[in-house]
Design an enzyme around this catalytic site. Structure first.
Site, PDB file in Angstrom:
ATOM      1  N   ARG A 196       4.144   6.751  12.575  1.00  0.00           N
ATOM      2  CA  ARG A 196       3.132   5.943  13.259  1.00  0.00           C
ATOM      3  C   ARG A 196       3.763   4.942  14.213  1.00  0.00           C
ATOM      4  NH1 ARG A 196      -1.084   6.512   9.002  1.00  0.00           N
ATOM      5  NH2 ARG A 196      -3.045   5.682   9.733  1.00  0.00           N
TER       6      ARG A 196
ATOM      7  N   ARG B 285     -17.634   6.638   6.515  1.00  0.00           N
ATOM      8  CA  ARG B 285     -16.796   7.461   5.626  1.00  0.00           C
ATOM      9  C   ARG B 285     -16.911   6.972   4.180  1.00  0.00           C
ATOM     10  NH1 ARG B 285     -10.598   8.681   7.023  1.00  0.00           N
ATOM     11  NH2 ARG B 285     -10.256   6.455   6.810  1.00  0.00           N
TER      12      ARG B 285
ATOM     13  N   LYS C  31      -7.429  13.771  10.568  1.00  0.00           N
ATOM     14  CA  LYS C  31      -6.092  14.265  10.211  1.00  0.00           C
ATOM     15  C   LYS C  31      -6.043  14.755   8.767  1.00  0.00           C
ATOM     16  CE  LYS C  31      -3.841  10.430  11.072  1.00  0.00           C
ATOM     17  NZ  LYS C  31      -4.867   9.529  11.640  1.00  0.00           N
TER      18      LYS C  31
ATOM     19  N   ARG D 217      -7.447  -1.619  13.157  1.00  0.00           N
ATOM     20  CA  ARG D 217      -6.707  -0.353  13.035  1.00  0.00           C
ATOM     21  C   ARG D 217      -6.652   0.367  14.385  1.00  0.00           C
ATOM     22  NH1 ARG D 217      -9.627   2.567   8.365  1.00  0.00           N
ATOM     23  NH2 ARG D 217      -7.999   4.138   8.524  1.00  0.00           N
TER      24      ARG D 217
ATOM     25  N   ARG E 135     -13.582   2.939   1.467  1.00  0.00           N
ATOM     26  CA  ARG E 135     -12.239   2.375   1.548  1.00  0.00           C
ATOM     27  C   ARG E 135     -12.338   0.973   2.137  1.00  0.00           C
ATOM     28  NH1 ARG E 135      -8.202   6.667   4.389  1.00  0.00           N
ATOM     29  NH2 ARG E 135      -7.446   4.756   5.346  1.00  0.00           N
TER      30      ARG E 135
HETATM   31  P1  AMP Z   1      -4.334   6.431   6.559  1.00  0.00           P
HETATM   32  O1  AMP Z   1      -4.859   6.865   5.253  1.00  0.00           O
HETATM   33  O2  AMP Z   1      -3.342   7.395   7.150  1.00  0.00           O
HETATM   34  O3  AMP Z   1      -5.402   6.036   7.538  1.00  0.00           O
HETATM   35  O4  AMP Z   1      -3.478   5.095   6.292  1.00  0.00           O
HETATM   36  C1  AMP Z   1      -4.104   3.915   5.785  1.00  0.00           C
HETATM   37  C2  AMP Z   1      -3.221   2.702   6.044  1.00  0.00           C
HETATM   38  O5  AMP Z   1      -1.943   2.876   5.385  1.00  0.00           O
HETATM   39  C3  AMP Z   1      -2.848   2.443   7.499  1.00  0.00           C
HETATM   40  O6  AMP Z   1      -3.862   1.720   8.198  1.00  0.00           O
HETATM   41  C4  AMP Z   1      -1.565   1.651   7.356  1.00  0.00           C
HETATM   42  O7  AMP Z   1      -1.827   0.309   6.975  1.00  0.00           O
HETATM   43  C5  AMP Z   1      -0.895   2.332   6.166  1.00  0.00           C
HETATM   44  N1  AMP Z   1      -0.011   3.435   6.611  1.00  0.00           N
HETATM   45  C6  AMP Z   1      -0.177   4.766   6.396  1.00  0.00           C
HETATM   46  N2  AMP Z   1       0.805   5.488   6.959  1.00  0.00           N
HETATM   47  C7  AMP Z   1       1.626   4.579   7.552  1.00  0.00           C
HETATM   48  C8  AMP Z   1       2.819   4.676   8.324  1.00  0.00           C
HETATM   49  N3  AMP Z   1       3.361   5.877   8.609  1.00  0.00           N
HETATM   50  N4  AMP Z   1       3.391   3.522   8.762  1.00  0.00           N
HETATM   51  C9  AMP Z   1       2.862   2.323   8.488  1.00  0.00           C
HETATM   52  N5  AMP Z   1       1.733   2.150   7.792  1.00  0.00           N
HETATM   53  C10 AMP Z   1       1.112   3.258   7.318  1.00  0.00           C
END
Ligand code: AMP
Length: 209
Positions: A88, A122, A13, A163, A152
């Site tokens: 989400r 990653r 994404k 996740r 990360r």
């Molecule tokens: P990402 O970088 O999009 O994979 O997000 C990393 C982490 O941030 C996720 O595993 C969640 O813990 C948190 N996170 C990101 N976006 C959201 C969202 N829209 N709602 C809830 N938690 C989020």
């Protein structure tokens, strides 16, 4: 144009969003990035979000919604935006429905076994934010700025499993939610990166007529 990029963690994404915004001239709004920055700066929000992120859970809706509502009021969002990693949950999607009407939801499809391989390999540059994979940057050095690459914390194997479960339970229902609204455009996220971008742009153009 107001867009959502949907897909499991590791679907690409963020990578695709970065490429698509260059063609469309709209800002990319990544809730994951906003939250990681808040943690780095140890703001109140960052401190509240940290344990959720590190365990592979979702940050509570009210925290994320407050961040997004504030961000969407910025002048650079006036002509559209690309939401990367938001919504989400159904609750977040319903809240977004009350803020703005989306033009399309791009669903990037990737099977679980590919995701685990992608996420565990990653690597991210702490200096410039570039994201790559161990199979490409074998020396552990950022190919863009030459600084060391890092992993990360939430890309470690045990967290990746959490996740994926979180995605299946809380985020996957959004596919049907947006399909019913007639907004869903699905693309195959296993194709080479350039082809995924081309597919996304062509489906968006088709949609716009
Ligand atoms: P990402 O970088 O999009 O994979 O997000 C990393 C982490 O941030 C996720 O595993 C969640 O813990 C948190 N996170 C990101 N976006 C959201 C969202 N829209 N709602 C809830 N938690 C989020």
């Amino acid at each position: 144009m107001k867009l959502i990029f949907l897909g499991p963690p590791g679907a690409g994404k963020g990578t695709q969003a970065e490429r698509v915004i260059q063609s469309l001239g709209i800002p990319q709004i990544s809730t994951g990035e906003i939250l990681r920055r808040a943690i780095k700066e140890q703001t109140e929000t960052g401190r509240r979000a940290q344990s959720y992120i590190e365990s592979g859970a979702l940050v509570p809706d009210e925290i994320v919604l407050a961040l997004v509502e504030e961000r969407l009021q910025s002048p650079d969002c006036a002509n559209g935006y690309l939401l990367d990693g938001f919504p989400r949950t159904i609750k977040q999607a319903e809240a977004l429905d009350n803020i703005a009407r989306m033009d399309a939801v791009v669903n990037i499809q990737v099977p679980d076994e590919v995701i685990v391989e992608r996420l565990s390999g990653r690597r991210v540059c702490a200096a410039c934010g570039h994201t790559t994979h161990v199979s490409i940057a074998k020396d552990g050095i950022c190919p863009v700025c030459g600084k060391p690459l890092t992993q990360r914390k939430d890309d470690e194997a045990s967290t990746v499993r959490n996740r994926l479960t979180t995605y299946a339970q809380q985020t996957r229902p959004l596919i049907e939610y947006y399909e019913k609204q007639g907004l869903l455009l699905s693309v195959d996220g296993c194709l080479p990166m350039e082809e995924v971008t081309a597919q996304i742009l062509s489906k968006l153009r088709e949609r716009q007529g």
